[in-house]
Design a protein around this motif. Structure first.
Motif, PDB file in Angstrom:
ATOM      1  N   MET A  12      14.897  46.403  56.347  1.00 44.72           N
ATOM      2  CA  MET A  12      15.443  45.609  57.682  1.00 44.72           C
ATOM      3  C   MET A  12      16.972  45.404  57.614  1.00 44.72           C
ATOM      4  O   MET A  12      17.519  44.540  57.860  1.00 44.72           O
ATOM      5  CB  MET A  12      14.808  44.133  57.668  1.00 44.72           C
ATOM      6  CG  MET A  12      13.224  44.021  57.957  1.00 44.72           C
ATOM      7  SD  MET A  12      12.596  42.566  57.641  1.00 44.72           S
ATOM      8  CE  MET A  12      13.053  42.157  59.482  1.00 44.72           C
ATOM      9  N   TRP A  59      21.691  43.013  69.705  1.00 48.08           N
ATOM     10  CA  TRP A  59      21.102  42.128  68.771  1.00 48.08           C
ATOM     11  C   TRP A  59      20.499  40.750  69.691  1.00 48.08           C
ATOM     12  O   TRP A  59      20.783  40.655  70.450  1.00 48.08           O
ATOM     13  CB  TRP A  59      21.873  41.634  67.822  1.00 48.08           C
ATOM     14  CG  TRP A  59      22.946  40.899  67.876  1.00 48.08           C
ATOM     15  CD1 TRP A  59      24.449  41.505  68.199  1.00 48.08           C
ATOM     16  CD2 TRP A  59      23.306  39.522  68.262  1.00 48.08           C
ATOM     17  NE1 TRP A  59      25.228  40.421  68.561  1.00 48.08           N
ATOM     18  CE2 TRP A  59      24.632  39.296  68.784  1.00 48.08           C
ATOM     19  CE3 TRP A  59      22.653  38.374  68.189  1.00 48.08           C
ATOM     20  CZ2 TRP A  59      24.965  38.065  68.817  1.00 48.08           C
ATOM     21  CZ3 TRP A  59      22.995  37.179  68.672  1.00 48.08           C
ATOM     22  CH2 TRP A  59      24.211  36.862  68.794  1.00 48.08           C
ATOM     23  N   ALA A 118       9.621  39.983  65.723  1.00 52.23           N
ATOM     24  CA  ALA A 118       9.777  40.520  67.011  1.00 52.23           C
ATOM     25  C   ALA A 118       8.776  39.654  67.860  1.00 52.23           C
ATOM     26  O   ALA A 118       9.332  38.940  69.067  1.00 52.23           O
ATOM     27  CB  ALA A 118       9.871  41.879  67.317  1.00 52.23           C
ATOM     28  N   GLY A 151      14.921  38.794  60.233  1.00 49.25           N
ATOM     29  CA  GLY A 151      15.274  38.724  61.800  1.00 49.25           C
ATOM     30  C   GLY A 151      16.664  38.171  61.978  1.00 49.25           C
ATOM     31  O   GLY A 151      16.849  38.024  63.263  1.00 49.25           O
ATOM     32  N   LYS A 200       8.772  43.623  60.650  1.00 50.99           N
ATOM     33  CA  LYS A 200       9.758  43.609  61.899  1.00 50.99           C
ATOM     34  C   LYS A 200       8.944  43.175  63.068  1.00 50.99           C
ATOM     35  O   LYS A 200       9.480  42.408  63.926  1.00 50.99           O
ATOM     36  CB  LYS A 200      10.503  44.783  61.864  1.00 50.99           C
ATOM     37  CG  LYS A 200      11.346  45.273  61.123  1.00 50.99           C
ATOM     38  CD  LYS A 200      11.938  46.631  61.225  1.00 50.99           C
ATOM     39  CE  LYS A 200      12.953  46.921  59.975  1.00 50.99           C
ATOM     40  NZ  LYS A 200      13.435  48.312  60.434  1.00 50.99           N
ATOM     41  N   LEU A 244      12.633  51.300  66.427  1.00 50.31           N
ATOM     42  CA  LEU A 244      12.593  49.857  66.066  1.00 50.31           C
ATOM     43  C   LEU A 244      14.047  49.346  65.812  1.00 50.31           C
ATOM     44  O   LEU A 244      14.522  48.360  66.213  1.00 50.31           O
ATOM     45  CB  LEU A 244      11.779  49.327  64.912  1.00 50.31           C
ATOM     46  CG  LEU A 244      10.373  48.888  65.318  1.00 50.31           C
ATOM     47  CD1 LEU A 244       9.490  48.482  64.115  1.00 50.31           C
ATOM     48  CD2 LEU A 244      10.551  47.717  66.124  1.00 50.31           C
ATOM     49  N   ASP A 245      14.904  50.456  65.110  1.00 51.76           N
ATOM     50  CA  ASP A 245      16.336  50.090  64.896  1.00 51.76           C
ATOM     51  C   ASP A 245      17.327  50.681  65.779  1.00 51.76           C
ATOM     52  O   ASP A 245      18.448  50.995  65.296  1.00 51.76           O
ATOM     53  CB  ASP A 245      16.711  50.193  63.149  1.00 51.76           C
ATOM     54  CG  ASP A 245      15.695  49.191  62.332  1.00 51.76           C
ATOM     55  OD1 ASP A 245      15.844  48.079  62.813  1.00 51.76           O
ATOM     56  OD2 ASP A 245      15.693  49.725  61.317  1.00 51.76           O
ATOM     57  N   MET A 249      18.255  45.726  67.866  1.00 54.70           N
ATOM     58  CA  MET A 249      17.630  45.782  66.673  1.00 54.70           C
ATOM     59  C   MET A 249      16.398  45.097  66.388  1.00 54.70           C
ATOM     60  O   MET A 249      15.948  43.981  66.666  1.00 54.70           O
ATOM     61  CB  MET A 249      18.361  45.334  65.637  1.00 54.70           C
ATOM     62  CG  MET A 249      20.005  45.748  65.613  1.00 54.70           C
ATOM     63  SD  MET A 249      19.876  47.569  65.263  1.00 54.70           S
ATOM     64  CE  MET A 249      20.344  48.472  66.864  1.00 54.70           C
ATOM     65  N   SER A 250      15.374  45.752  65.751  1.00 57.92           N
ATOM     66  CA  SER A 250      14.045  45.289  65.179  1.00 57.92           C
ATOM     67  C   SER A 250      13.215  44.764  66.461  1.00 57.92           C
ATOM     68  O   SER A 250      12.409  43.953  66.374  1.00 57.92           O
ATOM     69  CB  SER A 250      14.426  44.316  64.309  1.00 57.92           C
ATOM     70  OG  SER A 250      14.946  44.783  63.267  1.00 57.92           O
ATOM     71  N   THR A 251      13.298  45.376  67.523  1.00 56.52           N
ATOM     72  CA  THR A 251      12.325  45.038  68.567  1.00 56.52           C
ATOM     73  C   THR A 251      12.331  46.116  69.582  1.00 56.52           C
ATOM     74  O   THR A 251      12.866  47.296  69.427  1.00 56.52           O
ATOM     75  CB  THR A 251      12.829  43.790  69.537  1.00 56.52           C
ATOM     76  OG1 THR A 251      11.816  43.282  70.207  1.00 56.52           O
ATOM     77  CG2 THR A 251      14.121  44.238  70.012  1.00 56.52           C
TER      78      THR A 251
END
Length: 668
Positions: free
Chosen positions: A1, A21, A288, A102, A284, A619-620, A624-626
C-alpha cells in the motif's frame, strides 16, 4: 500500500500534479488533493466538513502553505502552489508518498533532513489532524511555518464565488484559536506544541485550478490567510495541528496519538471483519469501500427511527468529490460495499432507511447535499431496491427484514402496475414503459439544460429485466403468484430480440421506434437472479458485448460503430455530457459482465480474473487506492469524472470475491 514518487524534474511531473488522494470522515466530509499539494480542483481541500442544514458539505480549509525552516534559517516550501502567472512547480523536495491503512504520508528530503507529513480525519467528526515528524535522528531541531488559507464556501460553489462580508478574524484563548467568517460556523485550530499564532494577513491572488479549467469551469480564485504558526519540532518527535468545526470538548476527547491509534485499529477491524486482511488488493478495496458508507448529518428522522431499532442510520455516497447519496448507486453498490465486506448491519440500516422514503411506489433518485428530502426522478432505482434486498437475504439469511419491507414492496408493485410518476407504468403486454419529456429516468441520465442526452423513453431493456426480476422476487417472498411476470417475460423475448445483430434492442416502442444501438444495458437480462432472456441467446449477447464494448477498465456505453460514439470524455459540461453514455467506459459495468461470463461458462474463472486485471492494476493510479467513475472510450483510457466512485469499487470487490485473486495483480 505504498507508492514511490521519484524526482519531479526528471520523471513524470504530471504524476504529482494530477494523481490524487482522498480521505473521508464517515459523515460525507472529506479531504482531497493532488500529490504535490497544489490545489487542482475546487474540491481540493484539507477539510470539507459535513455540516448540518443549511450548509451541507462546506470547504473550511482550502490550502496550507507549510515550510520547513532549517537550523541555518533556510526556508524550504513543502506544499506546491500554482497561480495564473506561475503555473510551473517550484523545486520539489518530495521523495515519496505512501498510504498506510488508507492514510497518506508525504516524505520530504530537505537538504538531507527527512520530514514526514501525515493526515488523518477523525471518524464521524469534522476534525483534521496534520502531523509533522522530524525523522533524521541526528538533525538539529527545525521549525514548521504553517500558514492556513481560506475561502469558506459550499462544496459546489466556484473558486471565484463571492462570499458576502468575507473576512476572517482570529479569536484566541489558552492557545485555542477560532477563525470566524460571517454566516459560517467557526473553524477551530490547536497545535500540540502550543505555538502562538502570529497575525500576518496574506492573500494568494488568482490561484490556478487546472482541472477546473479543463472541465470548463472558473479556474482562478483568491485565498486569504490571517496569519501563521511557527512550530518547533525536535528529532524523532511528531507535532500535530488540529483543525475542526467540532466543539472544543470533542476536539480534545482524543489526544493526537490516541486519534492515530484509534483510526488504525478501526481500519484493522474493517479488514478483519471482511476476512481478507492478508490480501493487499482486497484490503485496499475494503478500505476504499469504507469511504462511501456514511452516517448522514441532516436526516434526523432516520437517526431516530433506527435508534429505536438499536441500529444507526447509514447511506452511501455515490462518489467523491461531488456526488451525494443516490438510490440507484446505493442499491447497485450494496453487496460490494457492505455484504462482501462483512458489514451486514450497515446493509440492513441502508435498506431500512430507503424503505422509509418510498413515495408513489418509488425510492429517491438522490438526496441533494444538505437536505433531508429526496428527488424521485428514476425508473430503475426502485427496481434495484428489490435486487439489493435479494442479495441481503441470500447472504445473511435474514428474512426478518421482510416483515418491515414486504408491505412496501407490494405497494411498489401496485404503483408500477397502475401507473406512477414520470409515465412509469405497465403496458398491456406486461412490459414496463417509462418516460417524461425533459426528465432523465434511467442510469444513462446525462442532461444539459433542457437537453436529455439519452432520453430512452419507451420500454428500456434493463428496466424490463429489473421489472421481471422484481416480480419474481416478490412472488417468492410473498408466496403470491404474479401472472404478469410470465406475460412480461414472453413479451420481452418476442419484442426485444434484434435478429439482424444477434443482440437485444436497447429501447423498444420509443419515440423513434425500436433503438438498435449496441449498449451494455442488455447484460441485465442475463445477470440478475431471475434472468428474463431465454438461455439459448445468452452466449450471443456475451460475444457481441465482448467484441464491441469490453475494455480493460470496464464496458463502453455504446459501440464504436455507432454514429453517436464519442472517443473522449473531455471539454466543457456540454461536451462531456454529450459523451457521458455515448461510448465512455464505466468500470461498474464489469460486474454484470463477469456475472454473465460465469453464467455462460461457469467453470471459466480464469477468463473472469483476466477481465478484472486492468482495474486491479489501476488501483494505485489517478486517485490512490480507489477506483474512479469513468474512462475515455478509446486507449489510453484516461480516467475521468469522479476520482472515487462507490459502484466502481463495489463491483470490482464483489467480483474479486466471486472469482478469487489468482493472476489479477502485477505481482502475478
Amino acid at each position: 500500500m505504498k507508492i514511490a514518487v521519484t524526482k519531479i524534474d526528471s520523471c513524470r511531473p504530471e504524476q504529482v500534479l494530477f494523481d490524487e488522494w482522498l480521505i473521508t470522515n464517515g459523515l460525507g466530509g472529506f479531504a482531497s488533493g493532488s500529490l504535490s499539494g497544489a490545489p487542482m480542483r475546487k474540491y481540493h481541500s484539507l477539510l470539507i466538513a459535513a455540516l448540518p442544514n443549511p450548509y451541507g458539505r462546506t470547504n473550511m480549509l482550502n490550502y496550507v502553505a507549510d515550510a520547513v525552516i532549517l537550523a541555518d534559517k533556510t526556508e524550504i516550501q513543502l506544499t506546491q502552489l500554482r497561480t495564473k502567472d506561475n503555473k510551473d512547480l517550484n523545486e520539489s523536495h518530495l521523495k515519496e508518498v505512501r498510504f498506510e491503512n488508507g492514510l497518506p504520508t508525504w516524505v520530504y528530503d530537505c537538504k538531507g533532513v527527512i520530514i514526514e507529513k501525515s493526515l488523518l480525519l477523525i471518524h464521524r467528526q469534522n476534525t483534521l489532524h496534520i502531523s509533522y515528524k522530524l525523522v533524521t535522528e541526528d538533525a538539529d531541531p527545525i521549525q514548521i511555518k504553517w500558514q492556513p488559507y481560506f475561502h469558506f464556501r459550499t462544496n459546489e460553489q466556484s473558486v471565484n464565488s463571492v462570499i458576502p462580508d468575507e473576512s476572517y478574524t482570529v479569536h484566541a484563548k489558552d492557545f485555542q484559536y477560532e477563525i470566524e467568517c460571517p454566516n459560517y460556523p467557526p473553524l477551530r485550530i490547536y497545535n500540540s506544541s502550543q505555538a502562538p499564532f502570529t497575525l500576518d494577513s496574506q492573500v494568494l491572488d488568482e490561484v490556478f485550478y487546472e482541472i477546473e479549467a479543463q472541465r470548463g469551469y472558473e479556474s482562478l480564485g483568491n485565498l486569504k490567510s490571517p496569519g501563521y504558526f511557527l512550530i518547533n519540532v525536535q528529532p524523532k518527535n511528531r507535532e500535530t495541528i488540529i483543525v475542526s468545526t467540532e466543539s472544543w470538548n470533542n476536539i480534545f476527547a482524543l489526544t493526537s496519538r490516541e486519534a492515530w491509534v484509534t483510526e488504525k485499529l478501526r481500519k484493522k477491524s474493517l479488514l478483519k471483519t471482511s476476512g481478507e486482511s492478508k490480501n493487499p488488493i482486497i484490503s485496499k478495496l475494503v478500505l476504499a469501500a469504507d469511504q462511501f458508507i456514511i452516517t448522514p448529518t441532516t436526516r434526523y428522522e432516520d437517526m431516530i427511527r433506527l435508534q429505536a431499532l438499536g441500529e444507526e442510520s447509514k447511506t452511501v455516497i455515490a462518489g467523491f468529490p461531488w456526488f451525494t447519496d443516490w438510490g440507484r448507486d446505493t442499491m447497485i453498490s450494496l453487496e460490494g460495499l457492505t455484504l462482501a465486506t462483512g458489514r451486514s448491519r450497515e446493509a440492513y440500516s441502508i435498506l431500512h432507511t430507503f424503505g422509509h422514503y418510498i413515495r408513489n411506489g418509488l425510492i429517491p433518485n438522490m438526496f441533494p447535499d444538505g437536505e433531508n428530502q429526496g428527488i424521485y426522478n428514476t425508473a430503475d432505482a426502485t427496481l434495484w431496491f428489490f435486487h439489493a434486498i435479494d442479495r441481503y437475504i441470500q447472504i445473511t439469511k435474514d428474512e426478518d427484514i421482510l416483515e418491515f419491507l414486504l408491505p412496501k414492496l407490494s405497494d411498489i408493485i401496485q404503483n408500477h402496475i397502475n401507473g406512477t410518476l414520470f409515465g412509469i407504468k405497465v403496458d398491456t403486454d406486461g412490459l414496463l414503459i417509462q418516460g417524461q419529456k425533459g426528465v432523465q429516468l434511467t442510469w444513462m441520465d446525462a442532461k444539459v439544460g433542457d437537453w436529455v442526452v439519452t432520453p430512452r423513453r419507451g420500454k428500456a431493456v434493463e428496466i424490463n429485466a429489473l421489472w421481471y426480476n422484481a416480480l419474481k422476487l416478490y412472488e417468492k417472498w410473498s408466496g403470491k403468484k404474479q401472472d404478469i411476470a410470465e406475460q412480461c417475460r414472453a413479451s420481452f423475448n418476442t419484442k426485444f430480440w434484434f435478429g439482424e445483430g444477434n443482440y437485444l434492442y436497447d429501447v423498444i416502442e420509443g419515440e423513434n421506434g425500436n433503438d438498435s444501438a449496441l449498449r451494455p444495458n442488455q447484460l441485465f437480462a442475463i445477470s440478475l437472479s431471475n434472468p428474463i432472456l431465454e438461455q439459448e441467446r445468452w452466449k450471443q449477447v456475451l460475444n457481441i458485448v465482448t467484441e464491441h464494448l469490453y475494455t480493460p477498465f470496464g464496458l463502453r456505453t455504446l459501440s464504436p460503430s455507432h454514429p453517436d460514439y464519442k472517443r473522449d470524455y473531455d471539454g466543457d459540461l456540454y461536451a462531456r455530457d454529450a459523451a457521458y453514455h455515448q461510448g465512455t467506459v464505466w468500470p461498474w459495468l464489469i460486474g454484470p459482465y463477469i456475472d454473465v461470463m460465469l453464467k455462460v461458462n461457469p467453470d471459466d474463472l480464469e477468463s473472469a480474473r483476466k477481465a478484472l486485471k486492468g482495474l486491479v492494476d489501476y488501483l494505485d493510479s489517478n486517485c490512490m487506492s480507489t477506483i474512479g467513475e469513468i474512462f475515455d472510450a478509446d486507449a489510453p483510457y484516461k480516467a475521468r469524472g469522479c476520482f472515487a466512485q462507490a459502484w466502481s469499487v463495489a463491483e470490482v470487490l464483489r467480483c474479486l470475491n466471486k472469482v478469487g485473486m489468482q493472476d489479477t495483480s502485477k505481482d502475478n
